[in-house]
Design a protein around this motif. Sequence first.
Motif, PDB file in Angstrom:
ATOM      1  N   ALA A  75       0.823  -1.252   0.040  1.00  7.66           N
ATOM      2  CA  ALA A  75       0.015  -0.481   0.084  1.00  7.66           C
ATOM      3  C   ALA A  75       1.029   0.870   0.338  1.00  7.66           C
ATOM      4  O   ALA A  75       0.675   2.370  -0.771  1.00  7.66           O
ATOM      5  CB  ALA A  75      -0.943  -0.024   1.480  1.00  7.66           C
ATOM      6  N   ILE A 103     -13.780   2.303  -1.094  1.00  6.68           N
ATOM      7  CA  ILE A 103     -12.362   1.656   0.038  1.00  6.68           C
ATOM      8  C   ILE A 103     -13.364   2.763   1.315  1.00  6.68           C
ATOM      9  O   ILE A 103     -12.971   1.594   2.076  1.00  6.68           O
ATOM     10  CB  ILE A 103     -11.462   1.521  -0.415  1.00  6.68           C
ATOM     11  CG1 ILE A 103     -11.369   0.959  -2.166  1.00  6.68           C
ATOM     12  CG2 ILE A 103     -10.296   1.035   0.563  1.00  6.68           C
ATOM     13  CD1 ILE A 103      -9.655   0.704  -1.794  1.00  6.68           C
ATOM     14  N   PHE A 111     -15.666  -6.066   2.128  1.00  5.02           N
ATOM     15  CA  PHE A 111     -15.118  -6.407   1.730  1.00  5.02           C
ATOM     16  C   PHE A 111     -14.039  -7.397   2.139  1.00  5.02           C
ATOM     17  O   PHE A 111     -13.509  -8.537   1.205  1.00  5.02           O
ATOM     18  CB  PHE A 111     -13.346  -5.217   2.396  1.00  5.02           C
ATOM     19  CG  PHE A 111     -13.479  -4.077   0.978  1.00  5.02           C
ATOM     20  CD1 PHE A 111     -13.354  -4.479  -0.077  1.00  5.02           C
ATOM     21  CD2 PHE A 111     -12.948  -2.354   1.328  1.00  5.02           C
ATOM     22  CE1 PHE A 111     -13.368  -3.507  -1.497  1.00  5.02           C
ATOM     23  CE2 PHE A 111     -13.822  -1.528   0.531  1.00  5.02           C
ATOM     24  CZ  PHE A 111     -13.175  -1.946  -0.834  1.00  5.02           C
ATOM     25  N   VAL A 115     -13.397 -10.279  -0.763  1.00  2.71           N
ATOM     26  CA  VAL A 115     -12.434 -10.421  -1.543  1.00  2.71           C
ATOM     27  C   VAL A 115     -11.760 -11.964  -1.030  1.00  2.71           C
ATOM     28  O   VAL A 115     -11.566 -13.101  -2.042  1.00  2.71           O
ATOM     29  CB  VAL A 115     -11.378  -9.962  -0.296  1.00  2.71           C
ATOM     30  CG1 VAL A 115     -10.231 -10.127  -0.789  1.00  2.71           C
ATOM     31  CG2 VAL A 115     -11.210  -8.420  -1.387  1.00  2.71           C
ATOM     32  N   VAL A 127      -4.383  -9.027   0.835  1.00  2.00           N
ATOM     33  CA  VAL A 127      -5.045  -7.720   0.423  1.00  2.00           C
ATOM     34  C   VAL A 127      -6.071  -6.942   1.502  1.00  2.00           C
ATOM     35  O   VAL A 127      -6.308  -5.795   1.296  1.00  2.00           O
ATOM     36  CB  VAL A 127      -5.801  -8.435  -0.138  1.00  2.00           C
ATOM     37  CG1 VAL A 127      -7.107  -8.197  -1.057  1.00  2.00           C
ATOM     38  CG2 VAL A 127      -5.387  -9.202  -1.395  1.00  2.00           C
ATOM     39  N   LEU A 131      -6.219  -2.921   1.129  1.00  2.00           N
ATOM     40  CA  LEU A 131      -6.522  -1.643   1.185  1.00  2.00           C
ATOM     41  C   LEU A 131      -7.444  -1.038   2.027  1.00  2.00           C
ATOM     42  O   LEU A 131      -7.564  -0.092   1.334  1.00  2.00           O
ATOM     43  CB  LEU A 131      -8.584  -2.933   0.436  1.00  2.00           C
ATOM     44  CG  LEU A 131      -8.176  -3.804  -0.655  1.00  2.00           C
ATOM     45  CD1 LEU A 131      -9.320  -4.590  -0.624  1.00  2.00           C
ATOM     46  CD2 LEU A 131      -8.352  -2.897  -1.740  1.00  2.00           C
TER      47      LEU A 131
END
Length: 256
Positions: A75, A103, A111, A115, A127, A131
């Motif tokens: 990130a 997001i 999420f 996911v 992940v 995010l």
Amino acid sequence: MTSTMEHSKEKRERLISILFWTGLWALMAALIRQDILIVSPWTTLKRFLQLCMTAELWQSVLTSMGHIISGFLLALVMAVVLSLLSVRFSIVRILLSPFVSVIKAVPVASFIILVLIYVPSEKLSVVISFLMAFPILYENLLEGIRSCSRELMEMAKVFRLSRKTLIRDICFSQVLPYLRAGMSLAVGLAWKSGIAAEVIGMPDHSIGEHLYESKIYLDTPDLFAWTLAVILLSLLFEKLMEKLLGRLSSMIEGKE
């Protein structure tokens, strides 16, 4: 001298705060006297130290830490690259804006479930950590880069300062506070969301798996002990990132 005094005052205030909340926790545990509802700080610490003597804890810590840190660093890299591109090319900022807004608005649990359909449970926390951390880092860096004084930039051009000097003495010094603030928020969120993803996905040998098992078997001492492990790891990683950022700042400014 003033800086040292302020630092000492800050440490005292933090210690007082920790003692207050720990005392309140101990008082609640003493009044309720039901370990299945709430355990005392001493019981939590004792169980945590017992877990520290087992390979189970260290294997789970390394697994969870590897996944969450990987997501956070990814990130950070993407936030740096895309914030620079967003400043240079407005179309990048326009296209990323709805993605970042979505997001920030969608609950973490939604999420995680979404996911999990596409990603195996072993990679789920990577992940999710990515995010959750990305929007904070991206927006802070974007704001920091855009806040660079145009007057200083123009002055740098007039005096024909080198690109290295421009980045080191003008851009980096102004962006650094935004990066620090973003990382401070993003680290904690990455850890919380990453562990939440593990609780739902339950990958083998992870902290989230142990938290879920503690809840299923109503093992409150284990639940508190594993939660303490998460808090300590989050604080440790935050301090490590602060040290690395400070060292990078010193290197760029030519102090080392």
